[in-house]
Scaffold this active site. Structure first.
Site, PDB file in Angstrom:
ATOM      1  N   ILE A 172      11.715 -13.433 -13.639  1.00 47.86           N
ATOM      2  CA  ILE A 172      11.990 -12.284 -14.505  1.00 47.86           C
ATOM      3  C   ILE A 172      13.486 -11.994 -14.470  1.00 47.86           C
ATOM      4  O   ILE A 172      14.082 -11.894 -13.391  1.00 47.86           O
ATOM      5  CB  ILE A 172      11.225 -11.029 -14.057  1.00 47.86           C
ATOM      6  CG1 ILE A 172       9.739 -11.323 -13.861  1.00 47.86           C
ATOM      7  CG2 ILE A 172      11.436  -9.906 -15.063  1.00 47.86           C
ATOM      8  CD1 ILE A 172       8.981 -11.629 -15.112  1.00 47.86           C
ATOM      9  N   CYS A 223       0.826  -1.208   0.000  1.00 45.76           N
ATOM     10  CA  CYS A 223       0.000   0.000   0.000  1.00 45.76           C
ATOM     11  C   CYS A 223       0.858   1.254   0.000  1.00 45.76           C
ATOM     12  O   CYS A 223       2.055   1.215   0.214  1.00 45.76           O
ATOM     13  CB  CYS A 223      -0.916   0.036   1.227  1.00 45.76           C
ATOM     14  SG  CYS A 223      -2.165  -1.252   1.257  1.00 45.76           S
TER      15      CYS A 223
END
Length: 597
Positions: free
Chosen positions: A292, A2
């Site tokens: 990745i 957040c």
């Protein structure tokens, strides 16, 4: 998970709701899934949510539990175990979030609740009972918490750009921090920031704001200094225990209700994390894991051979982002704005692309190997302190260590200190002064140096870079090596368990002996997500030099003009040891143009 923002105005006044909303919206990249506001008297709390656990509306923030209201950024990985304990104590829960568990834990244990949390966090809890706002940052500063005073009002936020959204915030450069950045390459080594009057709550600290008195105090709740360094374990026993701790840390860090992946460089650290992730997934079914990787397209930096060896053992889906440095360089301004400050090297541009690709692949949580180098003596600079320790306390090991060192590092032994302790002084080129009141302390022992690397020297900056680069793409980065149990254990071990026969990170190599392929276990170089920065500087010398001259000329109050001659000399002679300094000047010039113009 957040972005958080809050303000506490002077008693008798009320927060400006339009301003709170404006500042919070500057953090939308940190939480695109939901948003919310809480107002009571002089307090305003705001959140931008990135939904990772309990994706329903039940995870909405700010969240209230038994009259305490919280905004929270992070993850408590052992929340299920704490939840079960609290249920046995009579607590009930309406959501499957860790946010509600944090609030219940605070209600039961008060400020001591953080001592049982295993995770990363930055939160603020409005406690109406005690008439205070309790703020906390995790043990190692994985998640950010900034605060400032604007007039008589107190503000906090996940990123400094939230303060810049306030028209009353005066943007002023902190000359001392700029000095330390340019001359020594230091960032996040103190509570100060690049912005005057903006501070960061230190890792392992609380901030308690007394609403009645309109004052706050800061207290430390965690310190590496308190860890007992006298382990009774043999190297073999320590290796097995470390393996078990790291494995359990990876298990906890995989808790999520969204797709998780791995940032994979091909080095020892990230490969260890991927291997343990894969093995954890095989316990519950067919592994569905993606990695990745960044390929710089330059042979000397290419790690694809190591990655292919790893994939033979763990056949995960590999996604590669491949851009040359010129393409990366075009994102420099974007990354600087993301970071809110200048950047140390082009490797941050590569890391930025890794998280960008993760978002495209729908991966919302990424694990990586951050922190292992600081814990396990992964940097060459550790050798100077290691040999000092050997000479003082373990002379009988000296022949073995010297022989091992020279096998892997064939340089004259008398040059070890010069090679690893040498730092060029660029002070004469600056008209700025360093703050003499708050400095990075000197280090006398291996243990002191290790603690310094974790608390102030390198790791805080790396965690900052990773948090901003990941959250810019609404991706949560997790770092299993910084499970506090792993850190505490590593810090209890003697130096010879971390460097053995001249080989760094020997404990990790031993513990991963059955997990990783031999090619990776026997890698002794260190790359990470590198970029061909040196080659780019030489290939585009004219453009690079021209921009630096403009910066030096434009900011004559900062740079001595003798810097121009030094610049020409460095580039003509291709003295690469000075290239990081030149890069910092370039990055600083871009930052000051972006923020102050």
């Amino acid at each position: 998970m957040c972005g958080i923002f809050g303000t506490i105005v002077t008693k008798g006044n009320f927060p400006d709701r339009d301003l709170v909303e404006k500042c919070t919206n500057s953090l939308i990249h940190r939480g695109p899934d939901d948003y919310g506001y809480f107002y009571e008297n002089q307090v305003a709390l705001a959140s931008r949510r990135l939904a990772v656990l309990d994706l329903s509306a039940n995870g909405h923030q700010p969240m209230t539990y038994r009259n305490n209201t919280m905004v929270y950024n992070g993850e408590i990985y052992n929340y299920l175990e704490i939840r079960s304990d609290l249920i046995s104590k009579g607590y009930t829960f309406l959501t499957d979030t860790d946010t509600e568990v944090v609030l219940a834990a605070y209600h039961y244990w008060g400020m001591d609740c953080v001592n049982i949390f295993n995770g990363m966090w930055a939160f603020a809890i409005y406690d109406a009972r005690c008439n205070q706002v309790f703020c906390s940052r995790d043990r190692f500063g994985i998640k950010p918490f900034y605060y400032t005073m604007i007039g008589a009002d107190f503000y906090f936020a996940s990123e400094i750009k939230a303060f810049r959204s306030n028209p009353d915030f005066k943007i002023q450069m902190n000359e001392s921090i700029v000095h330390d950045f340019l001359t020594k390459g230091l960032q996040h080594h103190t509570t100060a920031t690049f912005y005057k009057n903006v501070l960061q709550l230190k890792a392992g600290h609380h901030l308690m704001y007394d609403l009645e008195k309109s004052t706050y105090e800061i207290k430390q709740y965690y310190s590496l200094d308190s860890i007992d360094q006298n382990t009774p374990l043999s190297f073999e026993e320590a290796s097995e225990k470390f393996k078990n701790l790291l494995n359990d840390s990876v298990r906890l860090h995989m808790r999520a209700d969204v797709k998780t992946g791995t940032a994979l460089s091909g080095g020892l650290d990230s490969s260890s994390v991927l291997g343990l992730q894969y093995l954890q997934l095989t316990k519950v079914g067919e592994p569905d894991l993606e990695a990745i990787n960044y390929d710089p397209g330059v042979d000397k930096y290419n790690e694809q051979n190591y990655i292919q060896d790893l994939l033979k053992k763990y056949p995960v889906k590999l996604n590669i982002t491949k851009k040359n440095f010129s393409e990366l360089f075009n994102t420099l301004d974007e990354v600087i704005l993301t970071q809110d400050e200048p950047i140390l090297s082009g490797s941050l541009l590569a890391q930025y692309e890794v998280f960008k690709l993760a978002k495209k692949r729908g991966i919302k949580v990424m694990l990586d190997g951050q922190g292992a180098d600081e814990l396990l003596a992964g940097y060459g600079t550790y050798y100077a302190y290691f040999f000092k320790y050997i000479l003082a306390e373990k002379k009988r090991r000296l022949p073995t260590e010297l022989f091992g060192f020279l096998q892997h590092h064939p340089i004259p032994i008398h040059k070890i200190k010069n090679r690893f302790d040498k730092s060029a002084s660029y002070r004469s080129f600056l008209k700025l002064e360093s703050d003499k009141t708050e400095k990075v302390k000197g280090y006398s022992t291996f243990q002191d140096y290790s603690m310094g690397m974790i608390q102030s020297r390198i790791l805080p900056a790396l965690l900052h870079f990773e948090d901003r680069n990941s959250m810019a793409h609404s991706v949560e980065a997790r770092v299993p090596f910084l499970d506090y149990r792993v850190v505490n254990f590593c810090m209890s071990l003697p130096p010879e368990y971390k460097i053995t026969a001249g080989i760094r990170k020997s404990l990790l190599r031993s513990s991963m002996n059955e997990i990783l392929p031999t090619s990776i276990l026997q890698r002794y170089d260190k790359l990470g997500f590198v970029s061909p920065q040196e080659e780019w500087i030489e290939e585009f010398r004219e453009e690079f030099e021209a921009e630096l001259h403009k910066i030096i000329s434009r900011y004559s109050s900062i740079f001595d003009q003798t810097m121009a001659d030094f610049l020409v000399m460095v580039l003509e002679k291709k003295e690469r040891k000075h290239y990081p300094f030149l890069w910092r000047i370039l990055s600083f010039g871009r930052w000051i143009n972006l923020v102050f113009q």
